[in-house]
Design a protein around this motif. Structure first.
Motif, short mmCIF file in Angstrom:
data_model
loop_
_atom_site.label_atom_id
_atom_site.label_comp_id
_atom_site.label_asym_id
_atom_site.label_seq_id
_atom_site.Cartn_x
_atom_site.Cartn_y
_atom_site.Cartn_z
N TYR A 18 6.60 -0.81 2.49
CA TYR A 18 5.36 -0.42 3.16
C TYR A 18 5.34 -0.88 4.62
CZ TYR A 18 2.55 -4.82 3.07
OH TYR A 18 2.04 -6.09 3.29
N LEU A 19 5.98 -2.01 4.90
CA LEU A 19 6.05 -2.45 6.30
C LEU A 19 6.83 -1.45 7.16
CD1 LEU A 19 6.73 -6.29 5.91
CD2 LEU A 19 4.63 -5.20 6.74
N MET A 20 7.91 -0.94 6.62
CA MET A 20 8.75 -0.04 7.39
C MET A 20 8.24 1.40 7.41
SD MET A 20 10.75 -2.22 8.54
CE MET A 20 11.51 -1.03 9.61
N LYS A 21 7.48 1.79 6.37
CA LYS A 21 7.10 3.20 6.24
C LYS A 21 5.62 3.49 6.42
CE LYS A 21 9.80 5.80 5.30
NZ LYS A 21 10.77 6.53 6.14
N LYS A 22 4.76 2.48 6.27
CA LYS A 22 3.32 2.76 6.24
C LYS A 22 2.51 2.07 7.33
CE LYS A 22 3.60 5.16 2.37
NZ LYS A 22 3.24 6.60 2.29
N ILE A 23 3.02 1.02 7.92
CA ILE A 23 2.23 0.21 8.85
C ILE A 23 2.25 0.76 10.27
CG2 ILE A 23 2.21 -2.03 10.03
CD1 ILE A 23 0.93 -2.29 7.40
N HIS A 24 3.41 1.27 10.69
CA HIS A 24 3.60 1.68 12.08
C HIS A 24 4.59 2.85 12.11
CE1 HIS A 24 3.93 1.19 16.45
NE2 HIS A 24 5.24 1.26 16.32
N ALA A 25 4.36 3.78 13.00
CA ALA A 25 5.26 4.93 13.12
C ALA A 25 6.47 4.55 13.97
CB ALA A 25 4.53 6.11 13.74
N PHE A 26 7.39 3.78 13.36
CA PHE A 26 8.58 3.34 14.09
C PHE A 26 9.42 4.53 14.53
CE2 PHE A 26 7.96 -0.67 11.64
CZ PHE A 26 7.95 -1.55 12.72
N LYS A 27 10.02 4.39 15.70
CA LYS A 27 10.97 5.39 16.18
C LYS A 27 12.20 4.68 16.71
CE LYS A 27 8.83 5.76 20.76
NZ LYS A 27 7.90 4.64 20.54
N GLU A 28 13.30 5.38 16.72
CA GLU A 28 14.56 4.79 17.17
C GLU A 28 14.39 4.18 18.56
OE1 GLU A 28 19.31 6.01 17.63
OE2 GLU A 28 17.82 7.48 16.96
N GLY A 29 14.90 2.95 18.71
CA GLY A 29 14.80 2.25 19.98
C GLY A 29 13.66 1.27 20.07
N ASP A 30 12.72 1.32 19.11
CA ASP A 30 11.63 0.35 19.09
C ASP A 30 12.18 -1.05 18.84
OD1 ASP A 30 9.68 2.22 19.56
OD2 ASP A 30 8.91 2.27 17.50
N SER A 31 11.40 -2.05 19.26
CA SER A 31 11.80 -3.45 19.07
C SER A 31 10.85 -4.14 18.12
CB SER A 31 11.83 -4.18 20.42
OG SER A 31 10.59 -4.05 21.09
N LEU A 32 11.42 -5.05 17.31
CA LEU A 32 10.66 -5.75 16.27
C LEU A 32 11.01 -7.23 16.30
CD1 LEU A 32 9.03 -5.85 13.55
CD2 LEU A 32 11.19 -5.32 12.40
N LEU A 33 10.00 -8.08 16.37
CA LEU A 33 10.19 -9.52 16.18
C LEU A 33 9.90 -9.84 14.73
CD1 LEU A 33 10.68 -12.42 17.23
CD2 LEU A 33 8.23 -12.53 17.75
N LEU A 34 10.87 -10.41 14.06
CA LEU A 34 10.79 -10.67 12.62
C LEU A 34 10.90 -12.16 12.36
CD1 LEU A 34 10.88 -9.63 9.66
CD2 LEU A 34 13.36 -9.40 9.93
N HIS A 35 9.77 -12.78 12.00
CA HIS A 35 9.80 -14.20 11.64
C HIS A 35 10.40 -14.37 10.25
CE1 HIS A 35 7.72 -15.80 15.09
NE2 HIS A 35 6.75 -14.90 14.96
N ALA A 36 10.98 -15.56 10.01
CA ALA A 36 11.64 -15.86 8.72
C ALA A 36 12.67 -14.79 8.40
CB ALA A 36 10.61 -15.98 7.60
N ALA A 37 13.53 -14.51 9.37
CA ALA A 37 14.48 -13.40 9.24
C ALA A 37 15.52 -13.62 8.17
CB ALA A 37 15.16 -13.15 10.58
N ALA A 38 15.75 -14.87 7.76
CA ALA A 38 16.75 -15.15 6.72
C ALA A 38 16.12 -15.27 5.33
CB ALA A 38 17.51 -16.44 7.04
N GLY A 39 14.83 -14.97 5.22
CA GLY A 39 14.17 -15.01 3.93
C GLY A 39 14.36 -13.72 3.15
N GLY A 40 13.76 -13.65 1.98
CA GLY A 40 13.94 -12.49 1.11
C GLY A 40 13.46 -11.20 1.73
N VAL A 41 12.22 -11.18 2.24
CA VAL A 41 11.70 -10.00 2.91
C VAL A 41 12.45 -9.78 4.22
CG1 VAL A 41 9.69 -8.99 4.07
CG2 VAL A 41 9.42 -10.09 1.85
N GLY A 42 12.71 -10.85 4.94
CA GLY A 42 13.39 -10.74 6.23
C GLY A 42 14.73 -10.03 6.14
N LEU A 43 15.54 -10.37 5.14
CA LEU A 43 16.87 -9.76 5.03
C LEU A 43 16.79 -8.28 4.66
CD1 LEU A 43 19.00 -12.53 3.28
CD2 LEU A 43 18.73 -12.04 5.71
N ILE A 44 15.78 -7.90 3.89
CA ILE A 44 15.62 -6.48 3.56
C ILE A 44 15.10 -5.72 4.77
CG2 ILE A 44 14.44 -4.81 2.08
CD1 ILE A 44 14.30 -7.00 -0.08
#
Length: 326
Positions: free
Chosen positions: A131-157
């Motif tokens: 839902y984060l990738m498909k429902k929250i924001h209309a991501f387009k190629e080239g967009d930038s994302l800051l991802l906290h806890a990037a080595a966690g379970g959600v972060g790695l996916i």
């Protein structure tokens, strides 16, 4: 006799007890399920410590995978012998168990391409990522994302999924070892927040612009840094409170920092509609089953070791996903 982890008062990991339990026969709308693997999620600690209030005593855990062994009256979405997985909130609480009764409605049939252990490690994290990738924001190629806890379970996916969509992912971690894990799963840049200023480094990496979106699962400790990392009219998605809840603030702060947007979503509201849940699950299972997204199960515990599992999780010793193997 079946076993389960229960608790009789809120508190630290030591309140968890491993006990014999009677399961019984399923009532209307219920199934009896024999678990093969059970998920360990940070949300479990919120039930245990009282952040999410529930009646006492109670079971714990909201995610597991296994086999349906008995049906209650009126159940038609699954059959005896089906391989299933589930996640939820109050309606699935009690997953830390070898067998249990659970409402049939949250169950999702597992395709043969997904192992029980993989399902237990990813149903909550994977649907959250979906839902984060498909429902929250209309991501387009080239967009930038800051991802906290990037080595966690959600972060790695999320980092793998974001790379597939052509996004530039900046991940935050707490150690050099976790930085390597994050890079290996799609982060273009990694910030070690233990000795780097996150917002300052984000500005450097983005030429002063800031990122389009921040996924913040940490909460109180990272809130201001997340706001300061966003571009003008960027979006802060508060998806967790690992360091504590965000203190009350004047919404004028969002205007002062660039007319920012902010949302606090919950998985339950993105899988409440059966059709929407099926859509997200189908996409997730397809990506994982085809090998485009790898699920890293880096910690395996026995159910009787739930106390240690919670200690490891809260001390940030874990990476990727953790499961209990029945």
């Amino acid at each position: 006799m079946a076993k389960a982890v229960r608790f009789y008062e809120t508190g630290g990991p030591e309140v968890l007890r491993y006990e014999d339990v009677e399961v019984g026969d399923p009532g209307p709308g219920q199934v009896r399920i024999r678990h093969v693997a059970v998920g360990l999620n940070y949300a479990d600690t919120y039930f245990r410590n009282g952040t999410y209030p529930i009646p006492m005593p109670n079971g714990i855990g909201v995610e597991a995978a296994g086999v349906v062994v008995a049906l209650g009256e009126g159940v038609s979405n699954v059959a005896v012998g089906d391989r299933v997985t589930y996640t939820g909130f109050i309606n699935t609480l009690g997953a830390y168990s070898t067998e249990r009764l659970v409402a049939a409605a949250p169950l999702i049939r597992l395709p043969e391409t997904i192992a029980f252990e993989t399902a237990a490690a990813m149903t909550m994290r994977g649907l959250t990522s979906a839902y984060l990738m498909k429902k929250i924001h209309a991501f387009k190629e080239g967009d930038s994302l800051l991802l906290h806890a990037a080595a966690g379970g959600v972060g790695l996916i999320v980092s793998q999924w974001a790379k597939l969509l052509g996004l530039t992912v900046i991940g935050t971690v707490s150690s050099a070892a976790k930085a390597e894990v994050a890079r290996a799963h799609g982060c273009a840049h990694v910030i070690d927040y233990s000795h780097e200023d996150v917002a300052q480094r984000v500005r450097q990496l983005t030429g002063g612009r800031g990122v389009d979106v921040v996924f913040d699962s940490v909460g109180k400790d990272t809130f201001m840094g997340s706001l300061d990392s966003l571009k003008r009219r960027g979006l802060l998605v508060c998806v967790g409170t690992a360091s504590g809840t965000i203190p009350p603030f004047d919404p004028q702060l969002l205007a002062m920092k660039g007319s920012l947007y902010m949302t606090r979503p919950a998985l339950a509201d993105y899988i409440a509609d059966p059709a929407e849940k099926a859509e997200l699950a189908e996409e997730l299972f397809g990506l994982v089953g085809s090998g485009l997204i790898r699920i890293e199960i880096n910690q395996h515990y026995a159910l009787q070791d739930a106390v240690q599992a919670h200690r490891d999780l809260e001390s940030r010793k874990t990476t990727g996903s953790s499961i209990f193997v029945i």
